[in-house]
Design a protein around this motif. Structure first.
Motif, PDB file in Angstrom:
ATOM      1  N   VAL A 267       0.865  -1.182   0.000  1.00 57.49           N
ATOM      2  CA  VAL A 267       0.000   0.000   0.000  1.00 57.49           C
ATOM      3  C   VAL A 267       0.898   1.227   0.000  1.00 57.49           C
ATOM      4  CG1 VAL A 267      -1.706   1.319   1.322  1.00 57.49           C
ATOM      5  CG2 VAL A 267      -1.882  -1.171   1.192  1.00 57.49           C
ATOM      6  N   PRO A 268       0.614   2.232  -0.830  1.00 57.80           N
ATOM      7  CA  PRO A 268       1.500   3.398  -0.911  1.00 57.80           C
ATOM      8  C   PRO A 268       1.433   4.272   0.339  1.00 57.80           C
ATOM      9  CG  PRO A 268      -0.436   3.748  -2.261  1.00 57.80           C
ATOM     10  CD  PRO A 268      -0.506   2.324  -1.782  1.00 57.80           C
ATOM     11  N   LEU A 269       2.341   5.221   0.387  1.00 58.73           N
ATOM     12  CA  LEU A 269       2.370   6.211   1.459  1.00 58.73           C
ATOM     13  C   LEU A 269       1.227   7.203   1.276  1.00 58.73           C
ATOM     14  CD1 LEU A 269       4.083   7.545   3.824  1.00 58.73           C
ATOM     15  CD2 LEU A 269       5.113   8.933   2.014  1.00 58.73           C
ATOM     16  N   ALA A 270       0.590   7.581   2.362  1.00 56.00           N
ATOM     17  CA  ALA A 270      -0.402   8.653   2.329  1.00 56.00           C
ATOM     18  C   ALA A 270       0.255   9.917   2.862  1.00 56.00           C
ATOM     19  CB  ALA A 270      -1.620   8.291   3.166  1.00 56.00           C
ATOM     20  N   ALA A 271       0.321  10.951   2.035  1.00 52.65           N
ATOM     21  CA  ALA A 271       0.907  12.227   2.442  1.00 52.65           C
ATOM     22  C   ALA A 271      -0.208  13.240   2.620  1.00 52.65           C
ATOM     23  CB  ALA A 271       1.905  12.711   1.394  1.00 52.65           C
ATOM     24  N   VAL A 272      -0.408  13.689   3.861  1.00 51.56           N
ATOM     25  CA  VAL A 272      -1.459  14.662   4.155  1.00 51.56           C
ATOM     26  C   VAL A 272      -0.798  16.031   4.257  1.00 51.56           C
ATOM     27  CG1 VAL A 272      -3.362  15.288   5.670  1.00 51.56           C
ATOM     28  CG2 VAL A 272      -2.710  12.879   5.416  1.00 51.56           C
ATOM     29  N   ASP A 273      -1.103  16.880   3.295  1.00 53.98           N
ATOM     30  CA  ASP A 273      -0.459  18.190   3.160  1.00 53.98           C
ATOM     31  C   ASP A 273      -1.489  19.288   3.414  1.00 53.98           C
ATOM     32  OD1 ASP A 273       1.448  20.116   2.512  1.00 53.98           O
ATOM     33  OD2 ASP A 273       0.898  20.098   0.385  1.00 53.98           O
ATOM     34  N   ALA A 274      -1.072  20.327   4.126  1.00 51.39           N
ATOM     35  CA  ALA A 274      -1.964  21.458   4.390  1.00 51.39           C
ATOM     36  C   ALA A 274      -1.217  22.760   4.145  1.00 51.39           C
ATOM     37  CB  ALA A 274      -2.484  21.414   5.828  1.00 51.39           C
ATOM     38  N   THR A 275      -1.967  23.801   3.854  1.00 53.47           N
ATOM     39  CA  THR A 275      -1.348  25.100   3.598  1.00 53.47           C
ATOM     40  C   THR A 275      -0.960  25.813   4.880  1.00 53.47           C
ATOM     41  OG1 THR A 275      -3.575  26.048   3.498  1.00 53.47           O
ATOM     42  CG2 THR A 275      -2.546  25.414   1.411  1.00 53.47           C
ATOM     43  N   SER A 276      -1.590  25.421   6.009  1.00 53.36           N
ATOM     44  CA  SER A 276      -1.286  26.073   7.282  1.00 53.36           C
ATOM     45  C   SER A 276      -1.641  25.143   8.425  1.00 53.36           C
ATOM     46  CB  SER A 276      -2.076  27.389   7.409  1.00 53.36           C
ATOM     47  OG  SER A 276      -3.467  27.126   7.374  1.00 53.36           O
ATOM     48  N   PRO A 277      -1.118  25.409   9.627  1.00 53.07           N
ATOM     49  CA  PRO A 277      -1.464  24.564  10.779  1.00 53.07           C
ATOM     50  C   PRO A 277      -2.956  24.645  11.110  1.00 53.07           C
ATOM     51  CG  PRO A 277       0.493  25.903  11.242  1.00 53.07           C
ATOM     52  CD  PRO A 277      -0.085  26.415   9.956  1.00 53.07           C
ATOM     53  N   ALA A 278      -3.418  23.637  11.871  1.00 53.52           N
ATOM     54  CA  ALA A 278      -4.805  23.578  12.368  1.00 53.52           C
ATOM     55  C   ALA A 278      -5.834  23.446  11.261  1.00 53.52           C
ATOM     56  CB  ALA A 278      -5.116  24.806  13.236  1.00 53.52           C
ATOM     57  N   THR A 279      -5.409  22.934  10.099  1.00 54.59           N
ATOM     58  CA  THR A 279      -6.351  22.752   8.987  1.00 54.59           C
ATOM     59  C   THR A 279      -7.112  21.440   9.105  1.00 54.59           C
ATOM     60  OG1 THR A 279      -4.888  24.046   7.581  1.00 54.59           O
ATOM     61  CG2 THR A 279      -6.550  22.738   6.473  1.00 54.59           C
ATOM     62  N   GLY A 280      -6.533  20.455   9.796  1.00 53.65           N
ATOM     63  CA  GLY A 280      -7.229  19.182   9.982  1.00 53.65           C
ATOM     64  C   GLY A 280      -6.427  17.962   9.594  1.00 53.65           C
ATOM     65  N   LYS A 281      -5.150  18.127   9.218  1.00 55.90           N
ATOM     66  CA  LYS A 281      -4.377  16.975   8.762  1.00 55.90           C
ATOM     67  C   LYS A 281      -4.172  15.938   9.878  1.00 55.90           C
ATOM     68  CE  LYS A 281       0.036  19.384   9.402  1.00 55.90           C
ATOM     69  NZ  LYS A 281      -0.613  20.546  10.050  1.00 55.90           N
ATOM     70  N   SER A 282      -3.916  16.413  11.103  1.00 55.51           N
ATOM     71  CA  SER A 282      -3.735  15.463  12.208  1.00 55.51           C
ATOM     72  C   SER A 282      -5.035  14.758  12.565  1.00 55.51           C
ATOM     73  CB  SER A 282      -3.169  16.181  13.438  1.00 55.51           C
ATOM     74  OG  SER A 282      -1.853  16.638  13.185  1.00 55.51           O
ATOM     75  N   LEU A 385      -1.491  11.628  -2.549  1.00 56.40           N
ATOM     76  CA  LEU A 385      -1.477  12.980  -1.985  1.00 56.40           C
ATOM     77  C   LEU A 385      -2.877  13.399  -1.545  1.00 56.40           C
ATOM     78  CD1 LEU A 385       0.117  15.571  -1.412  1.00 56.40           C
ATOM     79  CD2 LEU A 385      -0.401  16.306  -3.752  1.00 56.40           C
ATOM     80  N   ILE A 386      -2.953  13.872  -0.298  1.00 63.23           N
ATOM     81  CA  ILE A 386      -4.211  14.374   0.270  1.00 63.23           C
ATOM     82  C   ILE A 386      -3.944  15.799   0.724  1.00 63.23           C
ATOM     83  CG2 ILE A 386      -5.903  14.069   2.115  1.00 63.23           C
ATOM     84  CD1 ILE A 386      -4.806  11.047   2.147  1.00 63.23           C
ATOM     85  N   ARG A 387      -4.653  16.753   0.132  1.00 62.85           N
ATOM     86  CA  ARG A 387      -4.382  18.158   0.413  1.00 62.85           C
ATOM     87  C   ARG A 387      -5.592  18.829   1.055  1.00 62.85           C
ATOM     88  NH1 ARG A 387      -0.943  20.787  -4.633  1.00 62.85           N
ATOM     89  NH2 ARG A 387       1.038  20.898  -3.511  1.00 62.85           N
ATOM     90  N   LEU A 388      -5.290  19.712   2.027  1.00 64.16           N
ATOM     91  CA  LEU A 388      -6.312  20.507   2.702  1.00 64.16           C
ATOM     92  C   LEU A 388      -5.938  21.981   2.604  1.00 64.16           C
ATOM     93  CD1 LEU A 388      -6.693  18.424   6.012  1.00 64.16           C
ATOM     94  CD2 LEU A 388      -8.088  18.247   3.943  1.00 64.16           C
ATOM     95  N   ASP A 389      -6.944  22.833   2.387  1.00 67.77           N
ATOM     96  CA  ASP A 389      -6.714  24.267   2.339  1.00 67.77           C
ATOM     97  C   ASP A 389      -7.948  24.972   2.900  1.00 67.77           C
ATOM     98  OD1 ASP A 389      -6.094  26.890   1.876  1.00 67.77           O
ATOM     99  OD2 ASP A 389      -5.826  26.691  -0.291  1.00 67.77           O
ATOM    100  N   ALA A 390      -7.810  25.502   4.118  1.00 65.80           N
ATOM    101  CA  ALA A 390      -8.947  26.145   4.774  1.00 65.80           C
ATOM    102  C   ALA A 390      -9.268  27.501   4.178  1.00 65.80           C
ATOM    103  CB  ALA A 390      -8.669  26.294   6.266  1.00 65.80           C
TER     104      ALA A 390
END
Length: 584
Positions: A267-282, A385-390
């Protein structure tokens, strides 16, 4: 005439030397006789005690292991282990392990209650003492001077125990792939393991931690609709997804369930990327570790240290998910060790501080998280790649009351809620399986079986876009960006002309000196990653040699070898131009 002993002289008269010697000899004889009787009494007691212990173990059905000569003892011990003389022993990647429940362990939501421990020579000695009658035949001297063979409980010598465990072939021991805290789907028919204990079809021990209802064999349309609505419209509704990131996360969310069904494929690596802290990646990784049990620790960028961390996690930690949290902004996820881990179904490494090599299944789903992640090397092609941007200056100020489930981390703290998440995921995967488990072909190197099955599941779920953002990985791949800019400028300057590394290197050396921002190259010429300095001509040749035939940023690096001069020359051509004749 009065005497104390027959051999003593008359009272009041001096004892002669002869009489004294006779008396002392007699006293020594009496003492020896008394000591002999005492030793015989103790030996008889010891024999009776040993026999009683042996009879008790025999009555309990405990196996007997005779430690004779060293070779015979090695065979006896390995045979007893392989025959299952020690309860809860299994073979894992060729290594004998035992499953135990630690006393006094601090129970957490993220860890299984049972642990898998490698059986080394010290642990083997303890297990043999606990579960077998392991003994030697010793000669005991009887009161009459004769000897008798007595079965004496014993512990194997260290080198004997080590030799007995050295084999990688244990045909009678059940293979153990791991301990799971959630039901899993069997690979043969897709049926669901819902009974706690060892499951031969999957090689897994199911040790549930959540109060989970029985999952129906054929979920109804109403159950499937309710499950999909809960996952997409409640659990995941409030995350600020970028592009197809929700589909990508859903694919990783069911990976611990699909992996056993698919036979343990990579299974590949899941990379959770966000533009800033507290966006929800954790929070996304918390869902994984709370539902499936898992382990979260800070990111380790040094490749040597990362290898130690990976080995420690796979050997000592349980669960189905591992999160390496918060990659630093100045760091790049490009470690060769991590790249090797992702394609390995079995991980092999030396245990720190000892000369022992361990082999353990790589049965985890791996996550990394960070803000503005940088991914390079071979990791990019092995990553979802999983990206979040609030899209707001301070995402931490969003009030929990505006979210569908409120404070999600607090909500997940309730086992009932975690069980709800898991139940709905199981309903959906079971629905896909009984519906035919259709695949959608999705090439991804070693991960193609997983990617094709996951794409099929998401297509069945009507969740579009799975992994359609793979090109975005180039945006977070510094190496890809560097080479892409270098090739583009190279082609602008020289077209399809072939150049040696020496000539290419000289093209950026006005007046024989390096100019990092030479006007021709506009700062795009390659630099060494370790120090940001320009390579030598020889170093440039090595960098290009490792890239021959590879596409970067829409261009291909072509290599041409002159067998007369023994020199390589290179050119770059657009992807659409195809491969030039003679290029390697």
């Amino acid at each position: 005439m009065t005497t104390e002993r027959s051999h003593l002289t008359v009272v009041g008269q001096a004892e002669s030397d002869t009489a004294r010697r006779a008396r002392e000899t007699h006293e020594r004889h009496l003492a020896k006789q008394a000591d002999k009787k005492e030793r015989a009494r103790k030996a008889e007691y010891r024999r009776a005690e040993i026999k009683a212990r042996a009879d008790q173990l025999a009555a309990n059905g405990q196996p007997r292991v005779l430690l004779d000569t060293d070779p015979a003892a090695i065979r006896a011990i390995s045979g007893a282990v392989d025959d299952g003389a020690i309860p809860d022993t299994y073979v894992r990647a060729g290594t004998v392990v035992v499953v135990e429940t630690p006393s006094g362990a601090i129970a957490t939501d993220d860890d299984p209650a049972q642990i898998i421990t490698i059986v080394d020579q010290t642990r083997l000695a303890r297990l043999l003492a606990d579960h077998t009658f392991t003994y030697e035949l010793t000669k005991e001297k009887l009161a009459d001077g004769s000897t008798e063979l007595v079965e004496t409980e014993a512990t194997p010598k260290g080198h004997v125990a080590a030799a007995a465990l050295s084999s990688a072939n244990w045909p009678k021991l059940a293979p153990l792939n791991g301990i799971v805290t959630t039901p899993v789907f069997r690979p043969d028919d897709g049926s669901l393991v819902q009974t706690p204990g060892y499951d031969p079809a999957t090689g897994l021990i199911y040790a549930p931690k959540l109060p989970l209802p029985v999952v129906p064999e054929r979920p109804s349309e109403e159950e499937l609709a309710a499950a999909r609505a809960f996952i997409t419209d409640e659990l995941l509704i409030d995350f600020p997804w970028v592009g197809p990131s929700r589909a990508n996360y859903l694919g990783m969310l069911v990976a611990p369930l699909l992996r056993p069904y698919l036979g343990g494929v990579p299974v590949p690596l899941a990379a959770v990327d966000a533009t800033s802290p507290a966006t929800g990646k954790s929070l996304l990784t918390t869902i994984m570790t709370k539902v499936y049990s898992g382990y979260t620790r800070p990111w380790v960028g040094d490749d040597v240290e990362l290898r130690k961390v990976i080995t420690s996690i796979l050997v000592d930690k349980g669960g189905a998910v591992v999160c390496l949290d918060n990659v630093g902004k100045a760091e790049t996820v490009d470690q060769p060790t991590l790249a090797a881990l992702l394609t390995a179904t079995v991980w092999s490494d030396r245990i720190l501080g000892v000369s022992t090599t361990v082999r353990v299944p790589n049965d985890r789903v791996w996550f990394v998280t960070g803000n503005s992640l940088s991914i390079g090397g071979d990791i990019a092609s092995r990553t979802v790649l999983i990206r979040l941007d609030a899209q707001m200056p301070d995402p931490a100020m969003r009030p929990p009351s505006r979210f569908a489930l409120g404070d999600l981390e607090e909500w997940l703290g309730d086992p009932i809620n975690r069980a709800t998440v898991l139940y709905h995921l199981l309903i959906l995967v079971r629905g896909w399986i009984v519906g035919g488990a259709r695949r959608v072909e999705t090439p991804m190197r070693s991960f193609t079986p997983w990617a094709s099955a996951t794409a099929g599941f998401l297509d069945w779920l009507n969740e579009p876009g799975f992994m359609t953002n793979r090109d975005s990985l180039h945006e977070v791949d510094e190496e890809e960006a560097q080479y892409g800019a270098f090739y583009a400028r190279w082609h602008e300057l020289f077209g399809d002309k072939r150049l040696t590394a020496k000539v290419l290197h000289e093209s950026v050396l006005p007046k024989a000196e390096w100019s990092a921002g030479g006007e021709d190259w506009r700062g795009t010429f390659l630099v060494r990653r370790k120090d940001g300095q320009p390579p030598s001509a020889v170093g440039l040749g090595k960098m290009l040699g490792s890239e021959r035939g590879r596409y970067r940023g829409g261009y291909r690096l072509n290599g041409f070898y002159d067998s007369d001069t023994k020199v390589w020359s290179y050119s770059v051509t657009p992807k659409a131009a195809g491969v030039p004749d003679g290029a390697q």
